[in-house]
Write a protein that holds these residues in place. Sequence first.
Motif, PDB file in Angstrom:
ATOM      1  N   VAL A  27       0.844  -1.185   0.000  1.00 50.83           N
ATOM      2  CA  VAL A  27       0.000   0.000   0.000  1.00 50.83           C
ATOM      3  C   VAL A  27       0.885   1.243   0.000  1.00 50.83           C
TER       4      VAL A  27
ATOM      5  N   GLU B  44      -1.196  -5.159   2.280  1.00 55.93           N
ATOM      6  CA  GLU B  44      -2.416  -5.960   2.366  1.00 55.93           C
ATOM      7  C   GLU B  44      -2.114  -7.395   1.974  1.00 55.93           C
TER       8      GLU B  44
ATOM      9  N   ASP C 279      -4.051 -10.625   0.956  1.00 57.50           N
ATOM     10  CA  ASP C 279      -5.385 -11.029   0.509  1.00 57.50           C
ATOM     11  C   ASP C 279      -6.433 -10.016   0.943  1.00 57.50           C
ATOM     12  N   GLY C 280      -6.061  -8.730   0.842  1.00 61.73           N
ATOM     13  CA  GLY C 280      -6.987  -7.654   1.130  1.00 61.73           C
ATOM     14  C   GLY C 280      -7.025  -7.188   2.568  1.00 61.73           C
ATOM     15  N   ALA C 281      -6.363  -7.895   3.487  1.00 66.80           N
ATOM     16  CA  ALA C 281      -6.378  -7.513   4.898  1.00 66.80           C
ATOM     17  C   ALA C 281      -5.132  -6.696   5.218  1.00 66.80           C
TER      18      ALA C 281
END
Length: 348
Positions: free
Chosen positions: A23, A38, A40-42
Motif C-alpha cells: 500500500v 495488504e 489477501d486484502g487484509a
Amino acid sequence: MPHGPDLSISEVIRAELGAPVLVRRLDSSPRSDVSLVEFDGAPAIVKRVTGGPDAADRFRNEVTALRLAGQVRPSPVAALLAADPADLVLVLEYLSHTRPAEVRWTVDYAVALARLHTSPTAGLPPYRGAGQDDVDAFLSLAQRLDVPVPPSAADELRAVLDRLDGDGAGSLLHGDPCPDNAVLTDDGIRFVDLEGAQRGPAMVELAYLRIGFPTCWCVTALPAAQIAAAEAAYHDTRRSLGHPTTGDDLTDACVGWLIQGDALVQRAARRGADHWAALTRADWEWGTATARERLLHRLDVVTTMTAGHTQLAGVAALTDAMRSLVRQRWPRLSTLPMARNNPLTAGD
C-alpha cells in the motif's frame, strides 16, 4: 523493501497470510524498513529489521517481547501475525487509531505501560541503563563546567545504580516507550517497535513522564497535573492485575536518566562515545530539543526531586550548581515544549 505488487516477502509468510500487495512505505528508524501491506486484502504492517551486526538479536528480541506482552489482556502491543527469522521480517497487526481527549492521553499511556510491565519476561535480556562509565563522564562534565563536585556525589550516584539494578527486575520494559511508538486505538494504547525490550525495573520507564521521554526525538515536558493523574492510573492498573506497585519515589530513575549520556542521541548513535564531553564543545539538535536543552530540563527535574533527599544530598547540591552554571553559560537555551495536546502517532 521494494515497491509495487512484487514484495520481497518470503514464501513462509505468504503461505501463512496470503498474497501481499504494498500500500505504501511508512516512516521508520534508520535500522528498519516498515510498510503498510495488504495480505489477501487484509491490512498489516510489515517490518524488516536492518542495520548493524545486532540486527538478528534485535529481531529475536522484538518477536520475544511481542509474544510475551500479547499474553496480557487487553494487550498492550500490536499482535504478531507472522515472523520469518531468515529474512528478519515481522508482520504485525494494523492498528486503526482514534484521537483522545486533550489531557486523557497521558492516563491511557500509563495504563498501557502498566500492562506491558506486568507481562512475562522469559527470554528477554537484562536491563542495561546508566553504568559506572556514565557516572564518571557526568562528573567529568561538571568539572569541565567548573562546578565543584561534592565529596559524596560519586558514591551516591553509584548507590543509585545499585538500587536500580536490584529493583523490580521482573518487569517487561519496552526499551523506548516514546509517543511515536504508541498508537491510541479504541481498545487503549498499544505499543510498537520493541526491538529494545528488556527485563528490569519498571520505575525507569514510568519516570518517562517526569523526565520528559528521554530516549525520544519528541522530548517534551508535561504539566504536573497530567503527571500525577497518569502515575495514579499506572499504579491502579498494576494493582488491578495483581502486581505490586513500584512505589511513588521515582528519584533514582530520574537520576539514572540524567547521567546517561546515550539519552542525548538517537538509538543508532548510542554506546561507545562520551556524549557529555561532546556537549561542552558543541550543541546539537535532535527532534524537539537540543542536547543542552535536554540536559537543562533533566537538571531541573532532578534538582527538584532530590531537594531534601537524605541519600542524595551531594547529588542535589551538584545538580543545582550545574543547573545555574548551564543557564549562565548558555543563556539562550529554550525550555522543552509543553505537551498539553496529544503527541501520539496517528497510526500510519
